[in-house]
Design a protein around this motif. Structure first.
Motif, short mmCIF file in Angstrom:
data_model
loop_
_atom_site.label_atom_id
_atom_site.label_comp_id
_atom_site.label_asym_id
_atom_site.label_seq_id
_atom_site.Cartn_x
_atom_site.Cartn_y
_atom_site.Cartn_z
N ALA A 199 -24.34 79.64 90.09
CA ALA A 199 -24.45 79.01 91.41
C ALA A 199 -25.19 77.69 91.31
O ALA A 199 -24.85 76.72 92.00
N ALA A 200 -26.18 77.63 90.45
CA ALA A 200 -27.00 76.43 90.33
C ALA A 200 -26.20 75.23 89.87
O ALA A 200 -26.46 74.10 90.28
N ILE A 201 -25.23 75.44 88.99
CA ILE A 201 -24.49 74.32 88.41
C ILE A 201 -23.22 73.98 89.17
O ILE A 201 -22.55 72.99 88.85
N GLN A 202 -22.88 74.75 90.17
CA GLN A 202 -21.59 74.61 90.84
C GLN A 202 -21.31 73.19 91.32
O GLN A 202 -20.24 72.64 91.10
N ASP A 203 -22.27 72.56 91.97
CA ASP A 203 -22.07 71.22 92.54
C ASP A 203 -22.77 70.14 91.73
O ASP A 203 -22.90 69.00 92.19
N ALA A 204 -23.19 70.46 90.52
CA ALA A 204 -23.98 69.52 89.71
C ALA A 204 -23.10 68.48 89.02
O ALA A 204 -21.99 68.78 88.58
N ASP A 205 -23.62 67.27 88.96
CA ASP A 205 -23.01 66.23 88.13
C ASP A 205 -23.64 66.24 86.73
O ASP A 205 -22.99 65.94 85.73
N ILE A 206 -24.93 66.57 86.69
CA ILE A 206 -25.69 66.64 85.44
C ILE A 206 -26.39 67.99 85.38
O ILE A 206 -26.99 68.43 86.37
N VAL A 207 -26.29 68.66 84.23
CA VAL A 207 -26.99 69.93 84.04
C VAL A 207 -27.97 69.77 82.88
O VAL A 207 -27.57 69.37 81.78
N VAL A 208 -29.23 70.04 83.15
CA VAL A 208 -30.27 69.96 82.13
C VAL A 208 -30.64 71.38 81.69
O VAL A 208 -31.10 72.18 82.52
N PHE A 209 -30.44 71.66 80.42
CA PHE A 209 -30.84 72.97 79.90
C PHE A 209 -32.24 72.86 79.33
O PHE A 209 -32.50 72.10 78.41
N ALA A 210 -33.15 73.67 79.90
CA ALA A 210 -34.55 73.65 79.51
C ALA A 210 -35.05 75.08 79.33
O ALA A 210 -36.03 75.49 79.94
N GLN B 236 -34.76 81.22 72.08
CA GLN B 236 -34.45 82.62 71.85
C GLN B 236 -33.40 83.16 72.83
O GLN B 236 -32.70 84.13 72.52
N VAL B 237 -33.31 82.57 74.02
CA VAL B 237 -32.37 83.08 75.03
C VAL B 237 -31.17 82.15 75.20
O VAL B 237 -30.40 82.29 76.16
N LEU B 238 -31.00 81.20 74.28
CA LEU B 238 -29.96 80.18 74.44
C LEU B 238 -28.58 80.79 74.63
O LEU B 238 -27.88 80.48 75.60
N ALA C 262 -33.33 74.95 63.39
CA ALA C 262 -32.00 74.65 63.89
C ALA C 262 -30.95 75.53 63.22
O ALA C 262 -30.02 76.03 63.87
N GLN C 263 -31.11 75.72 61.90
CA GLN C 263 -30.18 76.58 61.17
C GLN C 263 -30.28 78.02 61.64
O GLN C 263 -29.27 78.71 61.84
N GLU C 264 -31.50 78.49 61.84
CA GLU C 264 -31.71 79.86 62.32
C GLU C 264 -31.10 80.05 63.70
O GLU C 264 -30.46 81.08 63.97
N LEU C 265 -31.27 79.06 64.57
CA LEU C 265 -30.74 79.16 65.92
C LEU C 265 -29.22 79.14 65.91
O LEU C 265 -28.56 79.88 66.64
#
Length: 279
Positions: free
Chosen positions: A61-72, A76-78, A268-271
């Motif tokens: 729901a949060a991204i539904q009307d978004a032009d830009i989405v910032v993942f923060a 571990q939960v990516l 980065a490799q582990e992720l």
């Protein structure tokens, strides 16, 4: 900044760095009505809602009307957070400030390559951050400009030429504040050992750090030249610097940053491997 001010920006994750960016954007004129934050923690949502920011615990729901989405979100939960959003973000610019998350990993989880990867640092919390940015060459310049505008609300933005350089950015500026705090700790302790009151030693150390940084930023001289300018022959500063040289402080700092870069590469490799196993 005008282009970003006309965008709807959604944050997945409302922690300290997201809040720093949100504060910076609002200070630049982005209406709170254009900001949405999704976070699973009720206290975080309540804090942001007090600022009249749209909040939810539903990422889709949060991204539904978004032009830009910032993942923060936490690394571990990516995969857990991104996988349900696959196919829902193809028309949006993605900005990731997730530590260690390579663009290939993000693209695989989201199904889009319209991604800008950012390595921020904590001084963004006081609008003096230093952010390293990277995007694949296929990402349009207009998207790069938008990403720059979003990050510039909290500090300096520097684009790097390859994703591998993000690991170097991590070593220099991402982890960098801790190095300076370590130096401050040591100077305060030394001041106390020399007979100063702790409050006096702290005040002198912090103001000196601020002043030195401001001089380095505003001066046409390099830090090396500035150091030489305050080092009188056979004076007190030279006596201190000679101790640093004998202890090979410069070489040790270089080795420390190399270690930080290596660990960044490993994480980065582990992720990446963890995310693949979750798909």
């Amino acid at each position: 900044m005008s282009a970003a001010l006309n965008c709807n920006i959604s944050f997945i994750g409302g922690g300290n760095m997201a809040q720093a960016l949100i504060g910076g954007l609002i200070s630049r004129g982005l209406p709170t009505t254009r900001i949405t934050v999704s976070d699973p923690v009720e206290q975080v949502r309540a804090l942001l809602a007090e600022k009249e920011i749209n909040v939810t615990d539903d990422n889709s729901a949060a991204i539904q009307d978004a032009d830009i989405v910032v993942f923060a979100v936490k690394p571990q939960v990516l995969a857990q957070v991104l996988q349900p959003l696959k196919g829902l973000v193809n028309d949006k610019l993605i900005i990731s400030i997730v530590a260690g998350a390579e663009i290939a990993t993000l693209a695989s989880l989201l199904g889009t390559a319209r991604i800008v990867r950012v390595m921020p640092n904590t001084p963004a919390l006081v609008q003096t951050g230093a952010h390293g940015l990277y995007a694949h060459e296929d990402v349009e310049n207009s998207d790069r400009d938008l990403a720059s505008q979003v990050l510039a609300s909290t500090g300096l933005t520097i684009w790097v030429n390859s994703e591998a350089q993000i690991d170097a950015v991590t070593a220099v500026s991402g982890s960098g504040p801790a190095y300076f705090f370590y130096m401050m700790e040591s100077m305060i302790r030394a001041g106390k050992n020399l007979g100063l009151d702790e409050k006096v030693a702290t005040a002198l150390t912090l103001q000196t750090a601020l002043g030195a940084a401001q001089m380095a930023i505003t001066s046409s001289n390099t830090p090396a030249e500035l150091r030489k300018n305050v080092t009188s022959p056979n004076g007190t500063t030279q006596a201190a610097l000679e101790v640093f040289d004998r202890a090979q402080i410069s070489q040790n700092i270089q080795a420390a940053l190399a270690a930080a870069q290596k660990r960044s590469q490993e994480l980065a490799q582990e992720l990446s491997e963890s995310s693949k196993s979750s798909v």
